[in-house]
Design a protein around this motif. Sequence first.
Motif, PDB file in Angstrom:
ATOM      1  N   TYR A  57       0.829  -1.210   0.000  1.00  0.00           N
ATOM      2  CA  TYR A  57       0.000   0.000   0.000  1.00  0.00           C
ATOM      3  C   TYR A  57       0.865   1.264   0.000  1.00  0.00           C
ATOM      4  CZ  TYR A  57      -3.960  -3.046   1.203  1.00  0.00           C
ATOM      5  OH  TYR A  57      -4.927  -4.022   1.199  1.00  0.00           O
ATOM      6  N   SER A  58       1.972   1.214   0.706  1.00  0.00           N
ATOM      7  CA  SER A  58       2.876   2.372   0.723  1.00  0.00           C
ATOM      8  C   SER A  58       3.429   2.642  -0.670  1.00  0.00           C
ATOM      9  CB  SER A  58       4.029   2.135   1.706  1.00  0.00           C
ATOM     10  OG  SER A  58       3.549   1.992   3.026  1.00  0.00           O
ATOM     11  N   LEU A  59       3.767   1.583  -1.392  1.00  0.00           N
ATOM     12  CA  LEU A  59       4.253   1.737  -2.764  1.00  0.00           C
ATOM     13  C   LEU A  59       3.199   2.426  -3.628  1.00  0.00           C
ATOM     14  CD1 LEU A  59       6.241   1.215  -5.073  1.00  0.00           C
ATOM     15  CD2 LEU A  59       5.238  -1.069  -5.310  1.00  0.00           C
ATOM     16  N   LEU A  60       1.951   2.003  -3.504  1.00  0.00           N
ATOM     17  CA  LEU A  60       0.886   2.592  -4.322  1.00  0.00           C
ATOM     18  C   LEU A  60       0.698   4.072  -3.990  1.00  0.00           C
ATOM     19  CD1 LEU A  60      -1.762  -0.296  -4.216  1.00  0.00           C
ATOM     20  CD2 LEU A  60      -0.168   0.275  -6.057  1.00  0.00           C
ATOM     21  N   VAL A  61       0.710   4.416  -2.709  1.00  0.00           N
ATOM     22  CA  VAL A  61       0.538   5.814  -2.305  1.00  0.00           C
ATOM     23  C   VAL A  61       1.671   6.671  -2.858  1.00  0.00           C
ATOM     24  CG1 VAL A  61       0.522   7.394  -0.336  1.00  0.00           C
ATOM     25  CG2 VAL A  61      -0.808   5.280  -0.243  1.00  0.00           C
ATOM     26  N   LEU A  62       2.904   6.185  -2.752  1.00  0.00           N
ATOM     27  CA  LEU A  62       4.051   6.953  -3.227  1.00  0.00           C
ATOM     28  C   LEU A  62       4.031   7.105  -4.741  1.00  0.00           C
ATOM     29  CD1 LEU A  62       6.913   5.509  -0.969  1.00  0.00           C
ATOM     30  CD2 LEU A  62       5.744   7.712  -0.742  1.00  0.00           C
ATOM     31  N   LEU A 171       9.994  -1.524  -0.166  1.00  0.00           N
ATOM     32  CA  LEU A 171      10.645  -2.775   0.225  1.00  0.00           C
ATOM     33  C   LEU A 171      11.286  -2.631   1.603  1.00  0.00           C
ATOM     34  CD1 LEU A 171      11.619  -5.648  -0.496  1.00  0.00           C
ATOM     35  CD2 LEU A 171      13.607  -4.588  -1.596  1.00  0.00           C
ATOM     36  N   CYS A 172      11.907  -1.488   1.854  1.00  0.00           N
ATOM     37  CA  CYS A 172      12.502  -1.241   3.177  1.00  0.00           C
ATOM     38  C   CYS A 172      11.437  -1.233   4.263  1.00  0.00           C
ATOM     39  CB  CYS A 172      13.254   0.092   3.171  1.00  0.00           C
ATOM     40  SG  CYS A 172      14.761   0.106   2.165  1.00  0.00           S
ATOM     41  N   VAL A 173      10.259  -0.670   3.951  1.00  0.00           N
ATOM     42  CA  VAL A 173       9.153  -0.673   4.905  1.00  0.00           C
ATOM     43  C   VAL A 173       8.753  -2.105   5.237  1.00  0.00           C
ATOM     44  CG1 VAL A 173       6.702  -0.126   5.199  1.00  0.00           C
ATOM     45  CG2 VAL A 173       8.260   1.590   4.270  1.00  0.00           C
ATOM     46  N   TRP A 174       8.575  -2.909   4.213  1.00  0.00           N
ATOM     47  CA  TRP A 174       8.164  -4.303   4.432  1.00  0.00           C
ATOM     48  C   TRP A 174       9.195  -5.047   5.273  1.00  0.00           C
ATOM     49  CZ3 TRP A 174       9.251  -8.644   0.486  1.00  0.00           C
ATOM     50  CH2 TRP A 174       8.813  -9.864   1.006  1.00  0.00           C
ATOM     51  N   LEU A 175      10.465  -4.949   4.897  1.00  0.00           N
ATOM     52  CA  LEU A 175      11.500  -5.680   5.616  1.00  0.00           C
ATOM     53  C   LEU A 175      11.660  -5.166   7.051  1.00  0.00           C
ATOM     54  CD1 LEU A 175      14.230  -5.981   2.825  1.00  0.00           C
ATOM     55  CD2 LEU A 175      12.631  -7.736   3.614  1.00  0.00           C
ATOM     56  N   ALA A 176      11.612  -3.840   7.219  1.00  0.00           N
ATOM     57  CA  ALA A 176      11.773  -3.277   8.558  1.00  0.00           C
ATOM     58  C   ALA A 176      10.627  -3.685   9.474  1.00  0.00           C
ATOM     59  CB  ALA A 176      11.872  -1.756   8.471  1.00  0.00           C
ATOM     60  N   TYR A 177       9.403  -3.671   8.950  1.00  0.00           N
ATOM     61  CA  TYR A 177       8.259  -4.068   9.768  1.00  0.00           C
ATOM     62  C   TYR A 177       8.291  -5.570  10.047  1.00  0.00           C
ATOM     63  CZ  TYR A 177       6.014   0.501   9.113  1.00  0.00           C
ATOM     64  OH  TYR A 177       5.705   1.844   9.135  1.00  0.00           O
ATOM     65  N   HIS A 178       8.669  -6.328   9.030  1.00  0.00           N
ATOM     66  CA  HIS A 178       8.718  -7.785   9.192  1.00  0.00           C
ATOM     67  C   HIS A 178       9.748  -8.190  10.253  1.00  0.00           C
ATOM     68  CE1 HIS A 178       8.149 -11.968   7.835  1.00  0.00           C
ATOM     69  NE2 HIS A 178       9.451 -12.093   8.012  1.00  0.00           N
ATOM     70  N   TRP A 179      10.898  -7.512  10.241  1.00  0.00           N
ATOM     71  CA  TRP A 179      11.970  -7.835  11.177  1.00  0.00           C
ATOM     72  C   TRP A 179      12.087  -6.774  12.272  1.00  0.00           C
ATOM     73  CZ3 TRP A 179      13.639 -12.595  10.584  1.00  0.00           C
ATOM     74  CH2 TRP A 179      13.586 -13.179   9.324  1.00  0.00           C
ATOM     75  N   SER A 180      10.956  -6.190  12.645  1.00  0.00           N
ATOM     76  CA  SER A 180      10.981  -5.085  13.600  1.00  0.00           C
ATOM     77  C   SER A 180      11.575  -5.483  14.951  1.00  0.00           C
ATOM     78  CB  SER A 180       9.568  -4.525  13.796  1.00  0.00           C
ATOM     79  OG  SER A 180       8.671  -5.542  14.216  1.00  0.00           O
ATOM     80  N   GLU A 181      11.267  -6.670  15.428  1.00  0.00           N
ATOM     81  CA  GLU A 181      11.797  -7.091  16.731  1.00  0.00           C
ATOM     82  C   GLU A 181      13.315  -7.252  16.673  1.00  0.00           C
ATOM     83  OE1 GLU A 181       9.771 -10.525  18.083  1.00  0.00           O
ATOM     84  OE2 GLU A 181       7.821  -9.528  18.268  1.00  0.00           O
ATOM     85  N   ALA A 182      13.821  -7.785  15.565  1.00  0.00           N
ATOM     86  CA  ALA A 182      15.271  -7.924  15.416  1.00  0.00           C
ATOM     87  C   ALA A 182      15.944  -6.558  15.326  1.00  0.00           C
ATOM     88  CB  ALA A 182      15.590  -8.754  14.173  1.00  0.00           C
ATOM     89  N   LEU A 183      15.278  -5.597  14.662  1.00  0.00           N
ATOM     90  CA  LEU A 183      15.835  -4.248  14.567  1.00  0.00           C
ATOM     91  C   LEU A 183      15.922  -3.582  15.939  1.00  0.00           C
ATOM     92  CD1 LEU A 183      14.138  -2.813  11.341  1.00  0.00           C
ATOM     93  CD2 LEU A 183      16.574  -3.243  11.700  1.00  0.00           C
ATOM     94  N   ILE A 184      14.918  -3.826  16.767  1.00  0.00           N
ATOM     95  CA  ILE A 184      14.936  -3.260  18.109  1.00  0.00           C
ATOM     96  C   ILE A 184      16.141  -3.772  18.881  1.00  0.00           C
ATOM     97  CG2 ILE A 184      13.741  -3.267  20.332  1.00  0.00           C
ATOM     98  CD1 ILE A 184      11.121  -3.160  18.838  1.00  0.00           C
TER      99      ILE A 184
END
Length: 232
Positions: A57-62, A171-184
């Motif tokens: 959805y973010s891709l479509l908005v942008l 793509l960065c949004v998807w990966l960051a959200y998907h791996w959000s706990e690891a990023l924390i």
Amino acid sequence: MLAELNPYGSVTGAFLLAFPALFSIVNPLGAALIFSQVMAGREGAERAILARRVGLYSLLVLLVSLWGGAYVLNFFGISLGALRVAGGLVVAIRAWSLLMAPEEHESRKEQQAAPASDADDVAFFPLTMPFTTGPGSIAVAVTLGSARPASGAGLFSFFAGVSAAAAVTALCVWLAYHWSEALIRLLGRGGTRVVMRMAAFLLLCIGVQILSTGAQDMLVAALHAAGPRAPH
């Protein structure tokens, strides 16, 4: 001029213009920390599905903002120079707030994402809009779209480059959200703020550059209008 400093008519030049600005304003890393907190009560599989949908959805908005925003404003008689000046101001002011007060930005994002904690269909609202790609992101995308070449073969290369930048950002949004706990665990809140400030500084430079180009466009137009006229 801006076109002399950055070959916007090339795919690479357009990508290098758009990606730092879009990545900075969307801020996938900082948003991932809040996403993880809001989604803490949901199953891992459900969070993964939401992350993928928000990325799409973010891709479509942008893309809609990049492709159509500047043309819509031009339809209402707003000159390209004026659009660049106004857009450059928006980008620069937004970048300054991100650079000087990231805590306020995080607090606002937390408020935007709060309804997602107790609702079912939240991928588009509020996780995509306004949490991930809100008014600030749309304004930046429209401003980037205004930097397009007036016409010619460079127009296709420009939109190919900015579209690629939007795709990489999503793509960065998807990966960051998907791996959000690891990023924390990896960055923590302090490390994320350092990345945010670096990205915000790049965004500030881009805003000032777009603003200066718009000012030059308006000055050239004014000089042409006030130039000597042929005698009757």
